[in-house]
Scaffold this active site. Structure first.
Site, PDB file in Angstrom:
ATOM      1  N   ASP A  88       0.767  -0.766  -0.172  1.00 39.98           N
ATOM      2  CA  ASP A  88      -0.228  -0.287  -0.059  1.00 39.98           C
ATOM      3  C   ASP A  88       1.171   1.521   0.351  1.00 39.98           C
ATOM      4  O   ASP A  88       2.011   1.208  -0.937  1.00 39.98           O
ATOM      5  CB  ASP A  88      -1.284  -0.279   1.222  1.00 39.98           C
ATOM      6  N   HIS A  90      10.897   1.002 -11.639  1.00 42.25           N
ATOM      7  CA  HIS A  90      10.902  -0.991 -13.076  1.00 42.25           C
ATOM      8  C   HIS A  90       9.916  -1.598 -11.949  1.00 42.25           C
ATOM      9  O   HIS A  90       9.653  -1.697 -10.817  1.00 42.25           O
ATOM     10  CB  HIS A  90      12.635  -1.509 -12.311  1.00 42.25           C
TER      11      HIS A  90
END
Ligand code: NAG
Ligand code: NAG
Ligand code: NAG
Length: 443
Positions: free
Chosen positions: A217, A292
């Site tokens: 989160d 990434h």
């Protein structure tokens, strides 16, 4: 260290006015506080036996030191069963060198709650002080309403640093309605599901830097109301990613800078999230982002479907700059590097996207999508004007200059939510080729 990195280090410790509005941190050093008075929890009934409840001893030590002094939790393993509210301390410090384990306590609220303090510092002198929340014990059975590990509220002139926080039953750190704060050199590692936020911050003149977050989160998220917030050198190491939001009625956020944000295998690199609502987010800069393996990258979503719509035309976003975003994304055809979805009844203005070059890790095409957004870069419309439906462009060749380094310690496999999460050591760096602004404790 050669000359150029010395120079960079020197630049980064200069006061960072522009986004911050003045000095942050405690007014007196913890050394001065300790010299005045030291309240070691072992003298107030605590035992480093991983069984005796630390809560009452911590509160007694605080009561003795709250008008000036340092509460010390020394090296050793402590158990906590009852939570502690540190109310109204002045010129005090909390030195956490041991490890605090949540054992039987299942209460909600805040495990350690610092409120109405002035001139406060929470730190570990060794960089090894940790809170092990053992959240998996709740999460494995679906429970997710337990304690936040640390909350600092209505506090002025403070810092929290060199602390490791692991597996919170709920959020790890909440800094709410506070002023002149600094949070740095933190390693946060939580379970792999929503609702286990890393750092949520709102207030005025706060600097969050050199933080690593693993969870699913919020990594480091700014909420409303906030002004003059600087978030710098952040390693979202398999997380949800950073965000501003979620935003509802009367949002008031201005002068926020996120810089040097490295995001690996997260939901997004940066999200501004709302659905309806009112107020504004303005004068914000997001620069030097490397990503990434993320689902979304740049994601402005004013129709965020995970949020129930709030009354209002939408939060007005204006003067928001995204600069120097590099790296790769998980699947550019599914979710492209740029998604700007502004509120139709409050189109975004002055959104600038410059030097963003990112490329998909899967397939060979990616999309850019804009709705009701004005400014410059990719599909944004120039000038100002009325709402428009989403326009999407597709790119089929890698943009030049997209490649960016990876951190060598990227987490390859998430921790899940059903078994104990190991306590990490502090990473040496939180953004590629960038030393922490302040030296890590104990090194
Ligand atoms: C916090 O520190 C500033 C100086 O940096 C001082 O002006 C202010 O009064 C302090 N806040 C409180 C509540 O004492
Ligand atoms: C836009 O925001 C930046 C960053 O906070 C600020 O320096 C600049 O003055 C703002 N521009 C306008 C026109 O307000
Ligand atoms: C990223 O997370 C993994 C798992 O927590 C850890 O092994 C690795 O050391 C972390 N990276 C850094 C730089 O701390």
């Amino acid at each position: 260290m050669h000359f150029s990195s010395l120079l960079l280090a020197a630049i980064s410790v200069l006061p960072v006015f522009g986004q911050l509005s003045g000095k942050v941190g405690p007014l007196t050093t913890h050394a001065a506080k300790s010299a005045k008075k030291t309240c070691n929890v072992l003298s107030y009934g605590a035992k480093a036996d991983k069984s005796t409840d630390l809560g009452p001893a911590l509160l007694s030590a605080f009561t003795a030191c709250k008008s000036g002094g340092t509460v010390v939790v020394p090296a050793g393993d402590f158990a906590i069963k009852t939570w502690v509210t540190f109310e109204g301390g002045k010129a005090w410090a909390l030195q956490l060198d041991g490890t605090i384990y949540r054992t039987t306590g299942t209460g909600g609220g805040n495990m350690l709650f610092v409120r109405n303090a002035n001139d406060f510092e929470m730190f570990s002198s060794t960089g090894k002080g940790a809170i092990q929340g053992n959240g998996y014990d709740d999460h494995k059975s679906g429970k997710r309403d337990g304690a936040r590990l640390l909350r600092v509220e209505q506090t002025t002139n403070f810092s929290v640093h060199d602390i490791i926080l692991v597996d919170a039953p709920m959020f790890h750190v909440v800094i709410s309605t506070s002023t002149n704060g600094e949070v740095y050199n933190m390693a946060i590692r939580g379970g792999d599901e929503g609702g286990l936020d890393g750092i949520d911050v709102w207030g005025t003149n706060i600097w969050v830097h050199d933080v690593m977050v693993t969870n699913k989160d919020e990594c480091v998220t700014v909420k409303s109301p906030s002004k003059n917030i600087l978030v710098e050198n952040i390693y979202c190491n398999s997380s949800g990613g950073c965000a501003i939001g979620s935003l509802g009625a009367d949002t008031a956020i201005s002068s926020v800078v996120y810089k040097n944000i490295y995001t690996w295998k997260s939901n997004q690199m940066m999200m501004i999230k709302s659905n309806g609502g009112s107020g504004y987010v303005e004068d914000v800069v997001f620069e030097n982002f490397i990503g990434h393996g993320n689902a979304y990258s740049l994601d402005v979503d004013q129709y965020w479907s995970s949020m129930t719509a709030v009354a209002g035309n939408g939060v007005q976003l204006s003067n928001i700059t995204f600069n120097n975003w590099k790296g790769t994304l998980a699947n550019g055809a599914q979710r492209g590097p740029v998604k700007v979805a502004c509120a139709d009844k409050a189109p975004c203005t002055d959104i600038t996207i410059t030097d963003l070059a990112m490329w998909t890790e899967t397939g060979s095409k990616q999309t850019y999508s804009c709705r009701s957004g004005y400014g410059s870069g990719f599909c944004l419309k120039k000038g100002t004007g009325a709402s428009y439906v989403a326009v999407t462009s597709t790119q089929t060749a890698a943009p030049t200059g997209y490649s960016a380094v990876s951190m060598k310690d990227d987490l390859k496999t998430a921790f899940g939510t059903a078994s104990s999460i190991p306590i990490p050591t502090m990473p040496a760096s939180f953004y590629p080729n960038t030393p922490p602004v302040s030296k890590l404790a104990g090194q």
